[in-house]
Write a protein that holds these residues in place. Structure first.
Motif, mmCIF file in Angstrom:
data_model
loop_
_atom_site.group_PDB
_atom_site.id
_atom_site.type_symbol
_atom_site.label_atom_id
_atom_site.label_comp_id
_atom_site.label_asym_id
_atom_site.label_seq_id
_atom_site.Cartn_x
_atom_site.Cartn_y
_atom_site.Cartn_z
ATOM 1 N N UNK A 130 46.470 139.380 142.326
ATOM 2 C CA UNK A 130 47.702 140.013 141.835
ATOM 3 C C UNK A 130 48.141 141.126 142.772
ATOM 4 N N UNK A 131 47.201 141.929 143.241
ATOM 5 C CA UNK A 131 47.526 143.076 144.097
ATOM 6 C C UNK A 131 48.080 142.647 145.454
ATOM 7 N N UNK A 132 47.745 141.427 145.876
ATOM 8 C CA UNK A 132 48.200 140.947 147.180
ATOM 9 C C UNK A 132 49.590 140.330 147.131
ATOM 10 N N UNK A 133 50.066 140.024 145.915
ATOM 11 C CA UNK A 133 51.335 139.310 145.763
ATOM 12 C C UNK A 133 52.505 140.257 145.531
ATOM 13 N N UNK A 134 53.683 139.859 145.981
ATOM 14 C CA UNK A 134 54.902 140.618 145.700
ATOM 15 C C UNK A 134 55.305 140.389 144.253
ATOM 16 N N UNK A 135 56.157 141.241 143.733
ATOM 17 C CA UNK A 135 56.551 141.158 142.322
ATOM 18 C C UNK A 135 57.255 139.856 141.985
ATOM 19 N N UNK A 136 57.951 139.274 142.973
ATOM 20 C CA UNK A 136 58.670 138.016 142.722
ATOM 21 C C UNK A 136 58.066 136.863 143.539
ATOM 22 N N UNK A 137 56.759 136.885 143.707
ATOM 23 C CA UNK A 137 56.067 135.852 144.478
ATOM 24 C C UNK A 137 56.288 134.464 143.879
ATOM 25 N N UNK A 138 56.297 133.465 144.755
ATOM 26 C CA UNK A 138 56.491 132.073 144.332
ATOM 27 C C UNK A 138 55.414 131.206 144.966
ATOM 28 N N UNK A 139 54.802 130.358 144.157
ATOM 29 C CA UNK A 139 53.829 129.388 144.649
ATOM 30 C C UNK A 139 54.443 127.995 144.568
ATOM 31 N N UNK A 140 54.344 127.252 145.660
ATOM 32 C CA UNK A 140 54.838 125.875 145.705
ATOM 33 C C UNK A 140 53.677 124.984 146.114
ATOM 34 N N UNK A 141 53.444 123.932 145.333
ATOM 35 C CA UNK A 141 52.357 122.992 145.634
ATOM 36 C C UNK A 141 52.923 121.593 145.811
ATOM 37 N N UNK A 142 52.341 120.840 146.740
ATOM 38 C CA UNK A 142 52.785 119.478 147.028
ATOM 39 C C UNK A 142 51.587 118.539 146.894
ATOM 40 N N UNK A 143 51.570 117.816 145.766
ATOM 41 C CA UNK A 143 50.541 116.804 145.568
ATOM 42 C C UNK A 143 51.078 115.409 145.763
ATOM 43 N N UNK A 144 52.405 115.273 145.794
ATOM 44 C CA UNK A 144 53.038 113.990 146.050
ATOM 45 C C UNK A 144 52.736 112.913 145.025
ATOM 46 N N UNK A 145 52.249 113.318 143.856
ATOM 47 C CA UNK A 145 51.889 112.330 142.846
ATOM 48 C C UNK A 145 50.552 111.654 143.120
ATOM 49 N N UNK A 146 49.895 112.047 144.224
ATOM 50 C CA UNK A 146 48.620 111.433 144.596
ATOM 51 C C UNK A 146 47.439 112.167 143.972
ATOM 52 N N UNK A 147 47.592 113.466 143.775
ATOM 53 C CA UNK A 147 46.570 114.289 143.144
ATOM 54 C C UNK A 147 47.262 115.242 142.174
ATOM 55 N N UNK A 148 46.504 115.826 141.302
ATOM 56 C CA UNK A 148 47.072 116.745 140.329
ATOM 57 C C UNK A 148 47.523 118.030 141.026
ATOM 58 N N UNK A 149 48.754 118.420 140.771
ATOM 59 C CA UNK A 149 49.301 119.635 141.391
ATOM 60 C C UNK A 149 50.447 120.156 140.540
ATOM 61 N N UNK A 150 50.739 121.436 140.701
ATOM 62 C CA UNK A 150 51.869 122.063 140.030
ATOM 63 C C UNK A 150 53.153 121.369 140.469
ATOM 64 N N UNK A 151 53.896 120.771 139.517
ATOM 65 C CA UNK A 151 55.072 119.989 139.885
ATOM 66 C C UNK A 151 56.282 120.843 140.224
ATOM 67 N N UNK A 152 56.401 122.002 139.593
ATOM 68 C CA UNK A 152 57.528 122.898 139.831
ATOM 69 C C UNK A 152 57.022 124.220 140.416
ATOM 70 N N UNK A 153 57.848 124.907 141.203
ATOM 71 C CA UNK A 153 57.431 126.211 141.725
ATOM 72 C C UNK A 153 56.996 127.149 140.606
#
Length: 291
Positions: free
Chosen positions: A196-219
């Protein structure tokens, strides 16, 4: 000059163009190989401007591939991210890798380029990166020079409305490496508070699993949700997890291995001393070239 000499001289530049166009390491390599194979078959005696000749083949090859695979991109499961360009220890002294590290290939910049149309992207890169005049660009893409000028200015306005491309590539190397290393340590220990301390207040995580593995579908937005997801990310994995801090798309990043096999590649963008964006490429099809 023989084809091998042209290959040595122009391959880094041609790969840089193709990679920016496609966002794919493997496809860019294929396009560049095909360009030099065409040169080998046709010979070079009739070519007055080798750089322009190769740029035309590579650009048209990229445009053709993008058009033929557009339906795949439209139907892509989850969020699409470019294939990571990762530097291995053996490549640190490779002239091509040294060239690419000086270029604008950050994940954030590539994502901006992907928002342009295929033709806009080609014209923008030929003008901004290759420094061609509009007549030369017109000869490459098959449009008038006036039209290419309009396309370029439209593309540049579009990029600057979304963000400042130059800003995306201004960073403090030492500060960025320090932040990424701290994140890697926090990730390895599952320390949500530290993340938490390393992230900005409006940080965004984007993951790309391509439907091949389990991953966060939306940012995923915000330090708390991101820290919860990332701190628990590796706890459930069976086997031995290891990490490598390296250069990913020209900036410090992380490669995560599970039992010696590449599991994910992380790249980041940094703003005001904090991590603003985190990009997780988990799709195994996009990691086949990463060792």
């Amino acid at each position: 000059m023989k084809t091998e000499q042209f290959y040595t001289e122009y391959k880094p530049l041609m790969f840089s163009l193709a990679y920016r166009m496609l966002g794919s390491v493997t496809d860019a390599e294929d396009i560049v190989q095909d360009a030099f194979l065409t040169l080998y078959k046709s010979g070079s005696d009739h070519i007055q401007n080798m750089k322009a000749y190769l740029c035309k083949i590579v650009t048209n090859g990229c445009l053709g591939l993008l058009r033929s695979t557009s339906k795949q991109r439209e139907n892509y499961i989850g969020t699409w991210l470019p294939e990571p360009l990762v530097i291995t220890a053996s490549e640190e002294t490779d002239p091509m890798q040294s060239y690419l590290q000086k270029e604008s290939v950050s994940t954030a910049y590539l994502l901006l380029l992907q928002q342009l149309s295929y033709l806009e992207r080609a014209v923008f890169l030929l003008r901004e990166v290759m420094q061609y005049d509009y007549q030369e660009i017109a000869d490459i893409v098959g449009k008038s020079s006036a039209n290419c000028r309009q396309i370029f200015h439209r593309a540049k306005r579009s990029l600057y409305v979304k963000d400042d491309p130059d800003h995306l590539d201004r960073f403090d190397q030492e500060q960025t490496a320090n932040l990424v290393e701290q994140f890697m340590q926090a990730l390895a220990s599952g320390d949500a508070t530290r993340i938490v301390k390393l992230l900005s207040a409006d940080a965004v995580l984007v993951a790309d699993g391509g439907g091949k593995v389990r991953a966060q579908l939306q940012p995923l937005h915000g330090p708390m949700p991101i820290s919860h997801l990332t701190s628990n990310f590796l706890k459930k994995l069976p086997g031995n997890v290891t990490y490598r801090l390296t250069m990913v798309n020209g900036l410090p990043g992380i490669v995560v291995y599970l039992d010696g096999k590449t599991l994910t590649v992380l790249s980041f963008s940094i703003l005001d001393g904090h991590i603003a964006n985190l990009y997780f490429v988990i799709n195994p099809d996009k990691l086949t070239h990463v060792v």
